[in-house]
Design a protein around this motif. Structure first.
Motif, short mmCIF file in Angstrom:
data_model
loop_
_atom_site.label_atom_id
_atom_site.label_comp_id
_atom_site.label_asym_id
_atom_site.label_seq_id
_atom_site.Cartn_x
_atom_site.Cartn_y
_atom_site.Cartn_z
N THR B 208 -6.41 5.61 12.74
CA THR B 208 -7.35 6.20 11.53
C THR B 208 -6.77 7.04 10.30
O THR B 208 -6.14 6.65 9.55
CB THR B 208 -8.55 6.90 12.27
OG1 THR B 208 -7.87 7.91 12.94
CG2 THR B 208 -9.55 6.10 13.11
N ASP B 209 -6.33 8.34 10.99
CA ASP B 209 -5.47 9.27 10.18
C ASP B 209 -4.16 8.73 9.58
O ASP B 209 -3.98 8.85 8.40
CB ASP B 209 -5.50 10.65 10.82
CG ASP B 209 -6.90 11.42 10.94
OD1 ASP B 209 -7.72 10.71 10.66
OD2 ASP B 209 -6.65 12.46 11.40
N ASP B 210 -3.39 8.50 10.44
CA ASP B 210 -2.09 8.04 10.33
C ASP B 210 -2.23 6.74 9.30
O ASP B 210 -1.21 6.46 8.09
CB ASP B 210 -1.21 7.58 11.48
CG ASP B 210 -0.97 9.07 12.30
OD1 ASP B 210 -1.24 10.05 11.48
OD2 ASP B 210 -0.44 8.94 13.52
N MET B 211 -2.99 5.73 9.62
CA MET B 211 -3.26 4.65 8.90
C MET B 211 -3.50 5.15 7.47
O MET B 211 -3.14 4.38 6.51
CB MET B 211 -4.28 3.86 9.63
CG MET B 211 -4.32 2.44 9.06
SD MET B 211 -2.60 1.42 9.32
CE MET B 211 -3.43 -0.15 9.90
N ASN B 212 -4.49 5.85 7.28
CA ASN B 212 -5.02 6.39 5.75
C ASN B 212 -3.69 6.87 4.96
O ASN B 212 -3.64 6.51 3.87
CB ASN B 212 -5.98 7.35 6.09
CG ASN B 212 -7.35 6.67 6.25
OD1 ASN B 212 -7.67 5.53 6.22
ND2 ASN B 212 -8.20 7.55 6.81
N LYS B 213 -2.99 7.82 5.87
CA LYS B 213 -1.91 8.23 5.08
C LYS B 213 -0.91 7.39 4.63
O LYS B 213 -0.52 7.25 3.55
CB LYS B 213 -1.11 9.27 5.99
CG LYS B 213 -1.89 10.54 6.06
CD LYS B 213 -1.19 11.69 7.08
CE LYS B 213 -1.87 12.90 7.10
NZ LYS B 213 -1.49 13.71 8.22
N ILE B 214 -0.65 6.27 5.54
CA ILE B 214 0.35 5.28 5.12
C ILE B 214 -0.15 4.63 3.77
O ILE B 214 0.56 4.09 3.12
CB ILE B 214 0.64 3.94 6.49
CG1 ILE B 214 1.15 4.97 7.61
CG2 ILE B 214 1.19 3.01 5.76
CD1 ILE B 214 1.37 4.15 8.68
N ASP B 215 -1.50 4.18 4.12
CA ASP B 215 -2.10 3.36 2.81
C ASP B 215 -2.17 4.30 1.39
O ASP B 215 -1.65 3.71 0.51
CB ASP B 215 -3.48 3.15 3.15
CG ASP B 215 -3.76 1.79 3.81
OD1 ASP B 215 -2.75 1.30 4.15
OD2 ASP B 215 -5.03 1.85 4.86
N GLN B 216 -2.12 5.69 1.53
CA GLN B 216 -1.97 6.40 0.60
C GLN B 216 -0.60 6.29 -0.15
O GLN B 216 -0.35 6.11 -1.41
CB GLN B 216 -2.34 7.84 0.73
CG GLN B 216 -3.98 8.10 0.59
CD GLN B 216 -4.29 9.52 1.26
OE1 GLN B 216 -3.15 10.26 1.38
NE2 GLN B 216 -5.48 9.81 1.63
N VAL B 217 0.29 6.44 0.67
CA VAL B 217 1.66 6.41 0.30
C VAL B 217 1.88 5.29 -0.24
O VAL B 217 2.66 5.02 -1.39
CB VAL B 217 2.69 6.63 1.36
CG1 VAL B 217 4.29 6.49 0.98
CG2 VAL B 217 2.70 8.17 1.99
N MET B 218 1.43 4.03 0.32
CA MET B 218 1.86 2.66 0.05
C MET B 218 1.29 2.30 -1.53
O MET B 218 2.11 2.15 -2.30
CB MET B 218 1.14 1.81 0.94
CG MET B 218 1.21 0.16 0.43
SD MET B 218 2.85 -0.17 0.99
CE MET B 218 2.25 -1.88 2.06
N ASN B 219 0.14 2.75 -1.62
CA ASN B 219 -0.52 2.77 -3.09
C ASN B 219 0.45 3.64 -4.04
O ASN B 219 0.54 3.09 -5.05
CB ASN B 219 -1.99 3.16 -2.93
CG ASN B 219 -2.93 2.19 -2.28
OD1 ASN B 219 -2.54 1.25 -2.08
ND2 ASN B 219 -4.15 2.72 -1.68
N HIS B 220 0.60 4.77 -3.56
CA HIS B 220 1.43 5.60 -4.74
C HIS B 220 2.52 4.93 -4.93
O HIS B 220 3.01 4.78 -6.22
CB HIS B 220 1.46 6.77 -4.03
CG HIS B 220 2.14 7.90 -4.99
ND1 HIS B 220 1.67 8.37 -6.12
CD2 HIS B 220 3.45 8.54 -4.96
CE1 HIS B 220 2.56 9.03 -6.65
NE2 HIS B 220 3.60 9.16 -6.03
N LEU B 221 3.15 4.47 -4.16
CA LEU B 221 4.66 3.91 -4.26
C LEU B 221 4.63 2.80 -5.09
O LEU B 221 5.39 2.45 -5.83
CB LEU B 221 5.59 3.58 -3.06
CG LEU B 221 5.98 4.84 -2.19
CD1 LEU B 221 6.88 4.49 -0.89
CD2 LEU B 221 7.02 5.86 -3.03
#
Lengths: 452, 296
Positions: B208-221
């Motif tokens: 949940t949390d970690d996955m969300n963070k990964i998605d955010q970074v992914m979208n940003h990059l």
């Protein structure tokens, strides 16, 4: 009665022979002088008369053509010297596409542009210094060459004044000799040729005009001053003026010297042509250097130090401009950064590169300062080109006029060998006829004296 | 009109002078130098100065554009690498959601993968090209990211973008400061935490949390990388403009300074012929006078 007739017939034919001989001598003289541009064709008018020194001689001179010729000679003298001087100014700027000064100016800004993008690159720093050094060298050389032209002008002014005085002297002396001959009946033709040559020269040197007076002398006017009036002479001297040597009338407070011809060409070239270029170049170099210095002083060097160094040493004028030797000795002191410690900070270099697109002065005190450096340079070159072309055209036009007038002169009083030879044959026949007559008279006398 | 011998001579000298002058001019034009001095044609000279100035600026812009292309490509590659690592991390996180991953050995293996991803990601953040750190902003001579014992990454670089002047008056940014990469969170820290969660079996947090963070970074990059793609297109466009501009300028300069070689050589030959004819005719006509036929 008859004897008297025969005797007078003898002396008459003798005079006819002498007249023919004199006329032939005159034709020979014309032929001998045919290459002399100042020589005026001479012809005997009327025969030899007893009691006179020689037969009356006519000179085929035309004052109207002379006046026209001298007007164009004055323009040609003035435009000619300005053309020569402008050609030298042009030489300084040289081939506009290959010109060193223009190239170095472009290269200077280009090198800053390159440095602004990669400020850490040592090679680009050296390139900036090399380009700036080249630019400063080109400015110094051009400026010095302009100064040399001015020195040449200042040397030429006294020389020209000397020439003018020499010709004025000559006219005055010839005036005296011609006036003295007036009552004798001797021919003054050759003296007048000399005087006309001097007047031609004076027109070219000083734009002088002349009027012949009743006693055979001439009055020479330069501007509003009669430099020669019959037998009185007012000479020109050289005094120090604000821009260098300046001609002045000896012994006259007013009017100021004003004339045309070569001397005026020199004065105009110094006052107008040269000054414009010198001032333009000076503004370009000094203002640019000041602007670069102002920006450079605020920058940080490669090691993050604020050195407050001038980029250019300016000195008094364009002739002194040089890159600060401290920078040449140590390229790391070149300030390209706007903040300390940022290796890719080329803010200052960029600001200097952008000076290429800004006016030389934000508060311009003259027209030149309103332009960007390259545009000012381009204006100067454009001005030099236009002005040089204008004086070239003027000079060509005046020379063409002179050529036309000279043709008129030649046509009127130049020597045509064909003509002289033909006329000489006529005189030869006249001489032969006179000899025949004398022979006939002699035979008549023979009959009278020996056979009666 | 009365014509004297001297007049003939003067006219001949004058005409020959003129012909020689036009011959010299025609010759200079053949040699490609019709503008030898400013007075040859002041208007064209000024135009030539403008053009050569523009030429130099375009050449500089072209070089800057080439340089910009290189840096943009290098940065884009580096960003792609970062994104690949984020994607790998996401895949690992998804595997963590599978029931088989509840095994301790499986969790440990996933955690090890994440550790190595964290290290690779961190190394990529401090990547350099030709001696310049890509993500250091203007402080390109020092490694911009540092990591402490807890895996927290700090950005010590500069926040300004490096620009290249790719067209006269137009600048394009060729770098992205590291602070902007961190805008969606400290990904190295996220990974370090995630490895921790995997080892301690907090699988729900991972997915949940970690996955969300990964998605955010992914979208940003991905969004950062897409700006680089756009910039590369722009640079190519401006490079093409500069190339076209240079061709136009060279063409115009050629016309101004040299012109048509065929035409110029024709004119030169014409001038040469005129000169030769004049010399020949004058040399025959001038020396003759009545003296040659009389008193012999």
């Amino acid at each position: 009665m008859l004897t008297a007739g025969v005797q007078s017939g003898l002396s008459l034919s003798l005079r006819a022979m002498q007249t023919a001989q004199f006329a032939m001598a005159l034709h020979t003289k014309n032929i001998a002088n045919q290459k002399d541009p100042n020589y005026t064709r001479q012809q005997m008018v009327g025969g030899l008369d007893a009691g006179l020194f020689g037969p009356p001689i006519a000179r085929f001179r035309d004052m109207f053509i002379d006046d026209q010729y001298r007007t164009s000679a004055a323009s040609a003298g003035e435009a000619g010297i300005r053309r020569d001087l402008m050609a030298r100014v042009e030489d300084i700027f040289g081939d506009p596409l290959q010109s060193g000064l223009r190239k170095s100016l472009d290269r200077f800004f280009d090198s800053w542009r390159a440095l602004s993008e990669t400020p850490g690159d040592e090679v680009l720093r050296l390139e900036v210094l090399a380009a700036a050094n080249e630019f400063a060298y080109q400015v110094r050389t051009s400026y010095t060459q302009l100064q040399q032209i001015e020195v040449r002008i200042n040397e030429q002014i006294p020389q020209t004044v000397d020439q003018i005085n020499a010709q004025l002297q000559a006219v005055k002396e010839l005036n005296g000799r011609i006036a003295a001959l007036q009552s004798t009946g001797l021919s003054d033709a050759d003296l007048r040729d000399k005087r006309d040559a001097a007047l031609d020269k004076l027109a070219e040197l000083a734009g002088a005009t002349s009027t012949e007076l009743a006693d055979g002398t001439v009055r020479v006017m330069i501007g509003a001053v009669p430099a020669v009036d019959g037998l009185t002479l007012t000479e020109v001297e050289v005094v120090d003026g604000p821009k260098g040597p300046q001609p002045k009338w000896v012994g006259l407070v007013a009017p100021e010297y004003y004339g045309g011809g070569t001397l005026n060409g020199l004065l105009t070239a110094r006052k107008q042509d040269l000054d414009r270029v010198k001032n333009g170049l000076n503004t370009l170099a000094v203002k640019l250097a000041e602007n670069v210095n102002a920006v450079h002083k605020t920058g940080y060097d490669k090691n993050g130090n604020l050195n407050n160094l001038n980029f250019f040493n300016i000195g008094n004028a364009g002739a002194d401009i040089a890159v600060n030797p401290v920078l040449l000795a140590d390229s790391s002191k070149l300030a390209a950064a706007g903040q300390p410690g940022l290796a890719s900070d080329g803010t200052i270099a960029k600001q200097i590169a952008d000076l290429a697109n800004g006016a030389l002065s934000a508060a311009p005190t003259n027209e030149d300062e309103k332009y960007t450096p390259v545009n000012l340079f381009r204006n100067i070159v454009g001005w030099v080109g236009t002005r040089a072309k204008a004086v070239q055209d003027q000079s060509d036009l005046a020379k063409n006029h002179m050529k036309l007038n000279n043709e008129q002169r030649q046509s009127r009083w130049g020597v045509s060998v064909d003509e002289e030879v033909a006329m000489m044959t006529v005189q030869q026949k006249a001489f032969q006829a006179a000899v025949r007559v004398m022979n006939a008279m002699d035979e008549m006398l023979d009959h009278l004296i020996n056979r009666m | 009109m009365r014509v004297t011998n001297n007049m003939l001579l003067n006219a001949a000298v004058y005409d020959l002078d003129k012909l020689r002058e036009s011959y010299a001019k025609a010759q200079a034009k053949v040699n490609g130098r019709s503008l030898e001095r400013p007075s040859d044609d002041p208007v064209r000279v000024v135009e030539a100065i403008d053009l050569t100035g523009a030429q130099m600026r375009l050449e500089r812009a072209q070089r800057s554009a080439e340089d910009a292309s290189e840096w943009l490509a290098v940065t884009e590659t580096s960003l792609s690498k970062l994104i690949d690592q984020v994607a790998a991390a996401k895949e690992t996180a998804m595997q963590a959601g599978a029931p088989s991953s509840l095994e301790e050995t499986a969790r440990e293996s996933l955690a090890t993968t994440i550790d190595s991803l964290a290290k690779a990601y961190y190394d990529e953040l401090n990547v350099s090209h030709r001696g310049h750190y890509l993500y250091g902003g203007w402080k390109s001579d020092q490694a911009p990211f540092t990591k402490d014992g807890t895996g927290t990454v700090t950005y010590t670089g500069d926040n300004q973008e490096i620009v290249r002047h790719v067209a006269p008056g137009f600048e394009i940014s060729i770098s992205v400061p590291g602070s902007r990469l961190m805008a969606a969170g400290d990904f190295v820290k996220t990974l370090t935490d995630m490895a921790q969660h995997l080892r301690s079996g907090e699988m729900t947090t991972v997915i949940t949390d970690d996955m969300n963070k990964i998605d955010q970074v992914m979208n940003h990059l991905i969004s950062v990388r897409s700006t680089f793609g756009l910039r590369m297109q722009q640079v190519e466009q401006y490079e093409a403009y500069a190339r076209d501009g240079l061709i136009n300028i060279e063409d115009r300069l050629g016309k101004i300074s040299g012109g048509d070689l065929a035409e110029a050589s024709m004119k030169m030959i014409e001038a040469q012929n005129a000169y030769q004819v004049a010399v020949a005719s004058f040399s025959k006509a001038l020396p003759v006078s009545l003296l040659d036929y009389m008193f012999r």
